[in-house]
Design a protein around this motif. Structure first.
Motif, mmCIF file in Angstrom:
data_model
loop_
_atom_site.group_PDB
_atom_site.id
_atom_site.type_symbol
_atom_site.label_atom_id
_atom_site.label_comp_id
_atom_site.label_asym_id
_atom_site.label_seq_id
_atom_site.Cartn_x
_atom_site.Cartn_y
_atom_site.Cartn_z
ATOM 1 N N ASP A 321 0.841 -1.283 0.154
ATOM 2 C CA ASP A 321 0.113 0.128 0.088
ATOM 3 C C ASP A 321 0.969 1.410 0.002
ATOM 4 O O ASP A 321 0.634 2.119 -0.690
ATOM 5 N N MET A 322 1.977 1.213 0.600
ATOM 6 C CA MET A 322 2.917 2.515 0.751
ATOM 7 C C MET A 322 3.249 2.874 -0.661
ATOM 8 O O MET A 322 3.409 3.820 -0.869
ATOM 9 N N CYS A 323 3.611 1.911 -1.534
ATOM 10 C CA CYS A 323 4.154 2.043 -2.703
ATOM 11 C C CYS A 323 3.119 2.832 -3.646
ATOM 12 O O CYS A 323 3.571 3.752 -4.568
ATOM 13 N N ARG A 324 1.798 2.561 -3.304
ATOM 14 C CA ARG A 324 0.870 3.426 -4.174
ATOM 15 C C ARG A 324 0.620 4.713 -3.871
ATOM 16 O O ARG A 324 -0.043 5.465 -4.506
ATOM 17 N N SER A 325 1.016 5.431 -2.687
ATOM 18 C CA SER A 325 0.863 6.410 -2.331
ATOM 19 C C SER A 325 1.970 7.396 -1.892
ATOM 20 O O SER A 325 2.149 8.698 -1.876
ATOM 21 N N GLU A 326 3.170 6.740 -1.665
ATOM 22 C CA GLU A 326 4.439 7.603 -1.148
ATOM 23 C C GLU A 326 5.465 7.313 -1.991
ATOM 24 O O GLU A 326 5.755 6.129 -2.616
ATOM 25 N N GLU A 327 6.176 8.292 -2.512
ATOM 26 C CA GLU A 327 7.303 8.104 -3.267
ATOM 27 C C GLU A 327 8.664 7.739 -2.441
ATOM 28 O O GLU A 327 8.861 8.319 -1.523
ATOM 29 N N PRO A 328 9.102 6.446 -3.010
ATOM 30 C CA PRO A 328 10.277 5.985 -2.264
ATOM 31 C C PRO A 328 11.322 7.095 -2.420
ATOM 32 O O PRO A 328 11.706 7.676 -3.208
ATOM 33 N N GLU A 329 12.000 7.092 -1.179
ATOM 34 C CA GLU A 329 13.142 7.839 -0.993
ATOM 35 C C GLU A 329 14.444 7.066 -1.685
ATOM 36 O O GLU A 329 14.619 5.960 -1.562
ATOM 37 N N TRP A 330 15.306 8.140 -2.198
ATOM 38 C CA TRP A 330 16.448 7.413 -2.941
ATOM 39 C C TRP A 330 17.523 7.483 -1.617
ATOM 40 O O TRP A 330 18.050 8.320 -1.271
ATOM 41 N N LYS A 331 17.798 6.076 -1.497
ATOM 42 C CA LYS A 331 18.874 5.677 -0.474
ATOM 43 C C LYS A 331 20.170 5.136 -1.020
ATOM 44 O O LYS A 331 19.995 4.309 -2.085
ATOM 45 N N GLU A 332 21.299 5.349 -0.366
ATOM 46 C CA GLU A 332 22.521 4.460 -0.436
ATOM 47 C C GLU A 332 22.373 3.171 0.222
ATOM 48 O O GLU A 332 22.824 3.368 1.675
ATOM 49 N N GLN A 333 21.786 2.202 -0.136
ATOM 50 C CA GLN A 333 21.644 0.961 0.900
ATOM 51 C C GLN A 333 22.860 0.336 1.021
ATOM 52 O O GLN A 333 22.967 -0.255 2.077
ATOM 53 N N ARG A 334 23.830 0.292 0.206
ATOM 54 C CA ARG A 334 25.112 -0.210 0.393
ATOM 55 C C ARG A 334 26.107 0.695 -0.239
ATOM 56 O O ARG A 334 25.640 1.540 -0.907
ATOM 57 N N PRO A 335 27.522 0.700 0.046
ATOM 58 C CA PRO A 335 28.428 1.678 -0.519
ATOM 59 C C PRO A 335 28.459 1.704 -2.024
ATOM 60 O O PRO A 335 28.511 0.655 -2.437
#
Length: 345
Positions: A321-335
């Protein structure tokens, strides 16, 4: 530099990774947008816009090849053209060696053009059939008043030899050559002014498979010999894996994932990247038979009416549900591994 926007999301932390602190950034794109107006009616009023690029940011390091991949219509080629200012940007900034190209006009922009060139997808369409090969390759030299007539002719012959063609072909016309030879002519033209940065816009897509590897090998040899930097745009994931140091995956005007080629192909984090890579053939028939392919349902949404939240949620097999309403944050998940996905870990 303070906070910046990446993929349209405000970032307060530095985007620099351990790699970027050691390498010179040649090109930096910040929150770039390109919207094409939709006009209707007898008075041609704007009723909407095609969001071809909708807030992307990335860096290209000197001497590297950055691959830009994605489906047709995702904004890859438009990105290349906006970087070179063939299309003006709607918003955002493009810094080439710390000079903002979006703020340059007229002579100031023209003076920077020799440093940045493009190799186009279709060599037949990009070469003027009424001009000889010598005139085509020599046109940039003449346009920028480089050398005298005799020096320009010598430079044209040198460039033909550099791309593996007979220097005596200067008086021939494009129709007299094969597709691979025409693309070599296009490469020679791009090299005429000794550029530092070249955008390769699907340079092998229109060529026979037997010729594609030759052209890619030539580009790699020229990069090593002339210290070139490439933005290599393609939908061929197998070729991108071979030629690119880092890969950015684009979907519907956004960058979904960016990582080194090795990391992206070994452990993709975004569902869209995973789906793309699942369609790439594996040479081992045993592994090919065992692996599970991810089949995406539905069509790519219109860039005139992109979905809310995550752009990919309408086709994503794991969307919540979150995917349908909130734009995902651009994150550095790994180096060095950036991703825009709520579920990436």
């Amino acid at each position: 530099m303070g906070g910046c926007r990446v993929n349209g999301v405000e970032q307060t932390a530095s985007r620099a990774t351990s790699a970027s602190t050691e390498r010179e950034v040649l090109l930096r794109v910040e929150d770039l947008k390109k919207h094409f107006p939709i006009m209707q009616g007898i008075f041609r009023r704007q009723v909407g816009a095609i969001r071809a690029i909708d807030g992307i940011s990335f860096e290209v390091y000197k001497g590297e090849t950055l691959g830009l991949v994605g489906e047709s219509g995702c904004g890859k080629s438009t990105t290349g053209r906006v970087i070179l200012q063939l299309y003006p940007a709607t918003e955002g900034h493009i810094y080439f060696k710390d000079r903002d190209l979006t703020a340059l006009k007229g002579e100031a922009l023209r003076n920077l053009r020799p440093h940045m060139q493009m190799i186009f997808q279709d060599p037949q369409a990009s070469l003027n059939p009424r001009m000889t090969v010598g005139s085509i390759i020599g046109e940039p030299l003449e346009e920028h008043s480089v050398g005298k007539s005799k020096e320009r002719r010598a430079r044209v012959e040198e460039l033909l030899d550099l791309v593996g063609m007979n220097p005596k072909f200067t008086n021939r016309y494009p129709h007299e050559f094969s597709g691979g030879q025409r693309q070599r002519i296009g490469i020679a033209r791009a090299l005429a002014l000794n550029p530092e940065f070249i955008i390769c816009d699907e340079p092998i897509a229109a060529l026979d498979v037997s010729i594609q590897a030759q052209v890619v090998n030539l580009l790699e040899e020229l990069q090593a010999e002339l210290d070139l930097t490439y933005l290599f745009i393609s939908h061929d994931l197998s070729m991108i894996r071979h030629i690119a140091d880092r890969v950015a995956v684009m979907y519907l005007g956004k960058i979904a994932e960016l990582a080194t080629s090795e990391a992206l192909y070994r452990a993709p984090m975004h569902p869209y990247t995973q789906a793309l890579l699942s369609a790439v053939p594996i040479h081992d028939p045993v592994l090919e038979e065992k692996r599970e392919r991810i089949i995406l349902t539905g069509d790519v949404p219109s860039p005139a009416f992109p979905p809310a939240g995550c752009r990919f949620h309408t086709r994503c097999p794991v969307a919540i549900d979150m995917c349908r309403s909130e734009e995902p944050e651009w994150k550095e998940q790994r180096p060095g591994h950036w991703v825009a996905c709520h579920l990436a870990e």
